[in-house]
Enzyme design. Sequence first.
Site, PDB file in Angstrom:
ATOM      1  N   CYS A 383     128.995  33.675 -21.385  1.00 14.42           N
ATOM      2  CA  CYS A 383     128.787  34.822 -20.500  1.00 14.42           C
ATOM      3  C   CYS A 383     128.032  35.949 -21.234  1.00 14.42           C
ATOM      4  O   CYS A 383     126.861  35.776 -21.528  1.00 14.42           O
ATOM      5  CB  CYS A 383     130.112  35.268 -19.897  1.00 14.42           C
ATOM      6  SG  CYS A 383     129.869  36.084 -18.314  1.00 14.42           S
ATOM      7  N   HIS A 509     132.070  30.230 -17.525  1.00 13.73           N
ATOM      8  CA  HIS A 509     133.201  30.200 -18.471  1.00 13.73           C
ATOM      9  C   HIS A 509     133.801  28.797 -18.517  1.00 13.73           C
ATOM     10  O   HIS A 509     134.738  28.508 -17.763  1.00 13.73           O
ATOM     11  CB  HIS A 509     134.282  31.187 -18.039  1.00 13.73           C
ATOM     12  CG  HIS A 509     133.891  32.609 -18.164  1.00 13.73           C
ATOM     13  ND1 HIS A 509     134.251  33.391 -19.234  1.00 13.73           N
ATOM     14  CD2 HIS A 509     133.153  33.404 -17.357  1.00 13.73           C
ATOM     15  CE1 HIS A 509     133.763  34.609 -19.067  1.00 13.73           C
ATOM     16  NE2 HIS A 509     133.088  34.646 -17.939  1.00 13.73           N
ATOM     17  N   GLU A 511     135.708  27.578 -20.598  1.00 10.67           N
ATOM     18  CA  GLU A 511     137.066  27.586 -21.166  1.00 10.67           C
ATOM     19  C   GLU A 511     138.153  27.544 -20.092  1.00 10.67           C
ATOM     20  O   GLU A 511     139.245  27.030 -20.328  1.00 10.67           O
ATOM     21  CB  GLU A 511     137.260  28.807 -22.075  1.00 10.67           C
ATOM     22  CG  GLU A 511     137.310  30.181 -21.407  1.00 10.67           C
ATOM     23  CD  GLU A 511     135.946  30.826 -21.166  1.00 10.67           C
ATOM     24  OE1 GLU A 511     134.937  30.084 -21.161  1.00 10.67           O
ATOM     25  OE2 GLU A 511     135.877  32.055 -20.980  1.00 10.67           O
TER      26      GLU A 511
HETATM   27  N1  GLN Z   1     129.243  42.038 -18.595  1.00 11.22           N
HETATM   28  C1  GLN Z   1     128.474  40.869 -18.269  1.00 11.22           C
HETATM   29  C2  GLN Z   1     128.224  40.757 -16.782  1.00 11.22           C
HETATM   30  O1  GLN Z   1     128.936  41.346 -15.991  1.00 11.22           O
HETATM   31  C3  GLN Z   1     129.141  39.630 -18.810  1.00 11.22           C
HETATM   32  C4  GLN Z   1     130.487  39.365 -18.202  1.00 11.22           C
HETATM   33  C5  GLN Z   1     131.319  38.387 -18.989  1.00 11.22           C
HETATM   34  O2  GLN Z   1     131.070  38.163 -20.177  1.00 11.22           O
HETATM   35  N2  GLN Z   1     132.356  37.857 -18.365  1.00 11.22           N
HETATM   36  O3  GLN Z   1     127.327  40.069 -16.380  1.00 11.22           O
END
Ligand code: GLN
Length: 533
Positions: A383, A509, A511
């Site tokens: 992310c 994600h 995970e």
């Molecule tokens: N802050 C970033 C976004 O909103 C990444 C979010 C995250 O790492 N879950 O796109």
Amino acid sequence: MTDTRYIFVTGGVVSSLGKGIVAASLGKLLQARGYKVTIQKFDPYINIDPGTLNPYEHGECYVTEDGHEADLDLGHYERFLNIRTSRENNITTGRIYQSVINKERHGDYLGKTVQVIPHITDEIKRSVRRLGMKHHYDFVITEIGGVVGDIESLPFLESVRQLKWELKNHCVCVHLTYVPFIAAAKEYKTKPTQHSVKQLQEEGIQPDILVLRTEHKLSEELLDKVALFCNVSKESVFQSIDMPSIYEIPLLLQEQGLDRQVIQQAGLEVGETPKMEGWRNFVHRMKSATKELHIALVGKYVELQDAYKSIDEALLQSCVYHDRKLKLTSIHSESITKDNVDKLLSGYDGVVVAPGFGSRGVEGKLIALEYTRTHQIPTLGICLGMQCMAIEFAQNVLGLEDCNTTEIKPTAANKIIDLMDEQKAISDLGASMRLGAYECELKEGSKLAAAYGKLLISERHRHRYEFNSQYRAAFEEAGFKCVGTNPETGLVEALELEGHPWYIGVQYHPEYSSTVLQPSPIFMAFISAISNR
Ligand code: GLN
């Protein structure tokens, strides 16, 4: 009455005793006997969901496939039971009130005074039963967050009391307490347990089963004493002894017969105790692995044990399946500078750059990534980690000036990561990100496609910003390939660097979907790449 059995797990004395793990372990043991099981968590706080909570408050925010920002215990439930949970599996006081208030505004209460009892408690009871009935579960385990005696928990406990009455032997109450060891007296003390059970009794609930959390094994006499003073049979007192790994707890509880006792009390036939071969094999491999893998997790919440829970567990699971012992070190991204990065990262077999929000620690992530990219260290960016990979690459390889994400610098000349179109009109922060499972098409021949063994995958998301497709061609030309895209929107979900042992960033994600018996393909590929080096 339905055939679904309802188990309630409450906690006493102190928090952090591992109610979620006991609930997940019991769920696992029942599931291993062939029952269809799910687990639900009630959180007594007023936030509608934990999505707006900062990790200092509540650890990791877990995300379900249907896009609910949930308590991290749902992660344990999924990892242990290898099931999928949904927004129905995590309910807060805020959501209960919101639903009651919406009904009141709608006129559903026909002029009645709306009160905690019966309206709030009825709403809570509905949330429990709905889950069991809708999906025909054999067992619904409901974990009540907080500790008995908290003001916030009262409506939940009152609902349990009523359900216990209504459901008769289709309901079992398990209470987890703590038995402290007083070093100066060299004695274990049962008084806090007695008090906590009394408090539960004051709310009208007599626990059917007690689980005592303890540092070391408790004596038979002590268990006898607890049974006698707490009005439960000796066969209904169990101990949850501190274990090196949470994955040993189901086996520990099975040995003592917790599942047998629950089944008996739920009025069901107790069959053979299942062997749990897959689970046992996992625990055996975990305990016998000796070859160490040193992995650094670069993030900004390193001092918090639970901030990156699902990543920690996904790494561990994949290491076990490679017969490696995970040595995970958290490195605070704010502490990384150009001068110390070599000293901080040079010894690691692999590096994971964590998700996150806001500008704090991003500079350190960029420095870490430049280092791992140029020093051939296998790296997984998740992310914000992937977004940082893109920014670092644009800056240092493509040579673009003033590269950033608009989350941090809205006026950047090169907005490598930009707000998604659908996000531009949104002002509320709650449940408004791109959340939950989305499909992703992988490029044939990529490492990712090989890892998943297929070209169409589905993984969970939690973000507002995305890779800016304007830069796609330049990235591809320079070797940072866009190997995963959303089939509907064309959003870039995955980047993979050519000519590097393993340098992959994913917007999703992975995970969240890694479980004990089904570890995440991308974590497996990452660990495999590292251990084969
Ligand atoms: N802050 C970033 C976004 O909103 C990444 C979010 C995250 O790492 N879950 O796109």
